[in-house]
Design an enzyme around this catalytic site. Structure first.
Site, PDB file in Angstrom:
ATOM      1  N   MET A  25      80.149 -19.007  51.666  1.00 14.46           N
ATOM      2  CA  MET A  25      79.381 -18.254  50.675  1.00 14.46           C
ATOM      3  C   MET A  25      80.061 -16.916  50.369  1.00 14.46           C
ATOM      4  SD  MET A  25      76.698 -19.917  49.669  1.00 14.46           S
ATOM      5  CE  MET A  25      75.510 -18.743  49.024  1.00 14.46           C
ATOM      6  N   ASN A  44      86.073  -9.248  57.640  1.00 14.33           N
ATOM      7  CA  ASN A  44      85.441 -10.219  58.524  1.00 14.33           C
ATOM      8  C   ASN A  44      85.737  -9.773  59.953  1.00 14.33           C
ATOM      9  OD1 ASN A  44      84.118 -13.044  58.324  1.00 14.33           O
ATOM     10  ND2 ASN A  44      85.574 -13.222  60.019  1.00 14.33           N
ATOM     11  N   SER A 140      70.642 -17.879  45.836  1.00 14.18           N
ATOM     12  CA  SER A 140      70.457 -19.328  45.832  1.00 14.18           C
ATOM     13  C   SER A 140      71.509 -20.024  44.978  1.00 14.18           C
ATOM     14  CB  SER A 140      69.069 -19.693  45.299  1.00 14.18           C
ATOM     15  OG  SER A 140      68.932 -21.094  45.286  1.00 14.18           O
ATOM     16  N   LYS A 195      62.944 -15.063  47.743  1.00 14.45           N
ATOM     17  CA  LYS A 195      63.854 -16.152  48.123  1.00 14.45           C
ATOM     18  C   LYS A 195      63.167 -17.121  49.083  1.00 14.45           C
ATOM     19  CE  LYS A 195      67.485 -18.708  48.439  1.00 14.45           C
ATOM     20  NZ  LYS A 195      67.826 -19.204  49.699  1.00 14.45           N
ATOM     21  N   HIS A 198      61.098 -19.287  47.054  1.00 15.82           N
ATOM     22  CA  HIS A 198      61.989 -20.248  46.383  1.00 15.82           C
ATOM     23  C   HIS A 198      62.250 -21.437  47.309  1.00 15.82           C
ATOM     24  CE1 HIS A 198      66.009 -22.007  45.936  1.00 15.82           C
ATOM     25  NE2 HIS A 198      65.886 -21.814  44.637  1.00 15.82           N
ATOM     26  N   ASN A 199      62.600 -21.132  48.543  1.00 16.37           N
ATOM     27  CA  ASN A 199      62.901 -22.199  49.496  1.00 16.37           C
ATOM     28  C   ASN A 199      61.662 -23.033  49.820  1.00 16.37           C
ATOM     29  OD1 ASN A 199      65.389 -20.966  49.490  1.00 16.37           O
ATOM     30  ND2 ASN A 199      65.721 -21.219  51.665  1.00 16.37           N
ATOM     31  N   GLU A 202      61.318 -25.390  47.167  1.00 17.23           N
ATOM     32  CA  GLU A 202      62.423 -26.346  47.389  1.00 17.23           C
ATOM     33  C   GLU A 202      62.008 -27.400  48.429  1.00 17.23           C
ATOM     34  OE1 GLU A 202      66.334 -24.435  48.190  1.00 17.23           O
ATOM     35  OE2 GLU A 202      66.312 -25.532  50.076  1.00 17.23           O
ATOM     36  N   HIS A 464      28.035 -16.957  64.113  1.00 17.60           N
ATOM     37  CA  HIS A 464      28.940 -16.196  63.246  1.00 17.60           C
ATOM     38  C   HIS A 464      28.306 -15.806  61.919  1.00 17.60           C
ATOM     39  CE1 HIS A 464      32.186 -16.708  66.032  1.00 17.60           C
ATOM     40  NE2 HIS A 464      31.995 -18.013  66.053  1.00 17.60           N
TER      41      HIS A 464
HETATM   42  C1  6PG Z   1      69.609 -22.146  48.341  1.00 16.85           C
HETATM   43  C2  6PG Z   1      69.199 -22.915  49.568  1.00 16.85           C
HETATM   44  C3  6PG Z   1      69.878 -22.384  50.779  1.00 16.85           C
HETATM   45  C4  6PG Z   1      69.886 -23.326  51.973  1.00 16.85           C
HETATM   46  C5  6PG Z   1      68.557 -23.493  52.601  1.00 16.85           C
HETATM   47  C6  6PG Z   1      68.476 -24.703  53.466  1.00 16.85           C
HETATM   48  O1  6PG Z   1      68.712 -21.627  47.708  1.00 16.85           O
HETATM   49  O2  6PG Z   1      70.794 -22.099  48.053  1.00 16.85           O
HETATM   50  O3  6PG Z   1      67.823 -22.840  49.747  1.00 16.85           O
HETATM   51  O4  6PG Z   1      69.327 -21.139  51.044  1.00 16.85           O
HETATM   52  O5  6PG Z   1      70.423 -24.539  51.622  1.00 16.85           O
HETATM   53  O6  6PG Z   1      68.329 -22.352  53.380  1.00 16.85           O
HETATM   54  O7  6PG Z   1      67.352 -24.551  54.221  1.00 16.85           O
HETATM   55  P1  6PG Z   1      66.950 -25.528  55.361  1.00 16.85           P
HETATM   56  O8  6PG Z   1      68.102 -25.655  56.293  1.00 16.85           O
HETATM   57  O9  6PG Z   1      65.782 -24.875  56.000  1.00 16.85           O
HETATM   58  O10 6PG Z   1      66.631 -26.822  54.700  1.00 16.85           O
END
Ligand code: 6PG
Length: 497
Positions: A25, A44, A140, A195, A198-199, A202, A464
């Site tokens: 990345m 690095n 992402s 983010k 977003h995940n 996903e 309660h």
């Molecule tokens: C993105 C992805 C990236 C990654 C995930 C995978 O937006 O480019 O979401 O961030 O592939 O973190 O997540 P898992 O390993 O939890 O499936």
């Protein structure tokens, strides 16, 4: 002709941006910056990784290398802008500790990893005492996105935004209307929270698509190639998206012996944590996020492979394959089911954003979030433009499900979802994601839920208290249920005598 040395142009204060962490990345983002006219100083911790990278890209790039953080600091223009692309977790703290001593007030540190938003808020405070502006930025799009245009979600110290906006927007993906997929998300941990959501979406979408595959293979007895053809067709309609597209591709790939590669892959999948964090945040904020929770649990259940194998031999249930002709119906119903699933997953995710923003004072703009998710990211899809339009029409929209357009769409498609779930249940094909979509949809549209019973139960065993439908909600009542139930029983008995 003698080639110019890559380091010859690397004078003090000559580089536009610093990049720390040369994993794939980091490398790809460095090249992306360079391609957009920015000179990059890379660093690095392990020097050999830097050498390998520079040797790979050749001498003609505007890339400079630093062996030590101090050298990195010297190479950068003021205020320094440094993008950290190291693995989320302790490595981020270590790198911050390394570079902090060589920075000056006003310098900007951007964490581009999948960090937890609470870590980002802590780091932001920690470096603030040194005058450093911290930005937590969601990135992402995976490796390809990093190279050719990711979706970027920066948040944190707003004073940093004018300094970093041009370069971040330059390297980000562009939507069809030309707008960059990079906007300021909000203060403190907002960028990483966005983010994380977003995940979460996903996870939900991936789970539902995987369930569709499972239904067709187990329930209809077709192979991946045919599933790929169905996906190809769907990708031309409402379901058009990156995730459908890549799943279609996956269906076509064969192992060396000509059998579908996907059937060779062990049905066990890990998770790095962002989905689970979203569910934890949702629980903390009291926002239902059940589809994502189911997607996480489905991954957890997948881990119990050996135990599932044993259970499969002893636990009874339907294992049938649909009658001939049902494939056609399945294709129609599942397309609608996945569409509703996607809308509901987005509605849940955006509701979490709205609640977090309200609670933490981030002032998130949901239309902007949808704007940066239109291209470059993993959940880019035809639906995203419609989500954006919904929030542009009504910035105070509580739930996407109440938006005029989505309301109509749900009305037209919910029957398909119901059919898809019902058929799967009849066949014994597990559909935790989609069942949860349906349960949420039905719960959300219910003016009455059985929560009254739960309120009574907890008042029974724990005093309660409960509110009443016919009185002001702040008035709390308690009933001695055991005594009242005894009296009621006696009355019944007396009546029947
Ligand atoms: C993105 C992805 C990236 C990654 C995930 C995978 O937006 O480019 O979401 O961030 O592939 O973190 O997540 P898992 O390993 O939890 O499936």
């Amino acid at each position: 002709m003698k080639k110019r040395s890559s380091q010859s142009r690397c004078q003090d204060s000559s580089c536009d941006v610093g990049l720390v962490g040369l994993g794939v990345m980091g490398q790809n983002l460095a090249l992306n910056f360079e391609e957009h006219g920015y000179s990059v100083a890379v660093y690095n911790r392990t020097w050999s990784r830097t050498e390998e990278f520079l040797a790979k890209v050749g001498p003609d790039k505007r890339l400079c290398s630093a062996r030590k953080p101090a050298e990195l600091a010297t190479l950068l223009k003021r205020p320094r802008k440094i993008l950290l692309m190291v693995q989320a977790g302790p490595a981020v703290d270590e790198v911050i500790k390394d570079v902090l001593p060589v920075l000056e007030p006003g310098d900007i540190l951007i964490d581009g990893g999948n960090s937890h938003y609470k870590d980002t808020e802590r780091r932001l405070e920690e470096v603030a005492s040194r005058g450093i502006l911290f930005v937590g930025m969601g990135v992402s799009g995976g490796e390809a996105g990093a190279r050719s245009g990711p979706s970027l979600m920066p948040g944190g110290r707003k004073e940093a935004w004018p300094e970093i906006q041009p370069m971040l927007q330059a390297i980000s993906a562009k939507a069809a209307d030309g707008l960059p997929c990079c906007e300021w998300m909000g203060s403190r941990g907002a960028g990483h929270f966005v983010k994380m959501v977003h995940n979460a979406i996903e996870y939900a979408d991936m789970e539902c698509i995987a369930e569709a595959y499972h239904f067709f293979v187990v329930g209809c007895g077709i192979g991946p190639r045919e599933v790929g053809e169905i996906l190809e067709e769907w990708n031309r309609g409402d379901l058009e998206s990156y995730l459908i597209e890549i799943t279609r591709d996956i269906m076509t790939v064969q192992a060396a012996d000509g059998t579908p590669l996907v059937h060779r892959i062990l049905d066990v999948v890990p998770q790095k944590g962002t989905g689970r964090w979203a569910v934890e945040a949702a629980l903390e904020l009291g926002v239902p996020l059940p589809v994502v929770a189911e997607a996480c649990f489905a991954r957890d259940l997948s881990q119990w492979k050996e135990e599932r194998m044993r259970a499969s031999r002893v636990l009874l249930g339907p294992q049938g394959i649909l009658e001939v002709g049902c494939l056609e119906a399945g294709i129609v119903h599942w397309e609608k089911a996945l569409y509703v699933g996607r809308i509901v997953a987005h509605a849940q995710g955006f509701r979490l954003l709205i609640e977090a923003s309200r609670r933490y004072g981030w002032e998130l703009d949901c239309a902007k979030v949808a704007q940066v998710w239109r291209a470059g990211c993993i959940i880019r899809s035809a639906v995203m433009e419609r989500v954006r339009s919904a929030f542009l029409r009504n910035p105070a929209l509580e739930s996407l499900l109440l938006d005029e357009y989505f309301r109509r769409e749900l009305g037209r498609h919910e029957e398909g979802l119901r059919e898809a779930v019902a058929t799967s249940i009849r066949l014994g094909v597990p559909v935790p994601g989609l069942s949860s979509v349906l349960a949420f949809y039905d719960g959300y549209r219910s003016s009455k839920l059985p929560a009254n019973v739960i309120a009574a139960q907890r008042d029974y065993f724990g005093a309660h208290g409960y509110a009443r439908q016919d009185l002001a909600p702040q008035e709390i009542f308690h009933t001695d249920w055991a005594t009242e139930a005894r009296k009621a029983k006696e009355k019944m008995r007396n009546r029947s005598r």
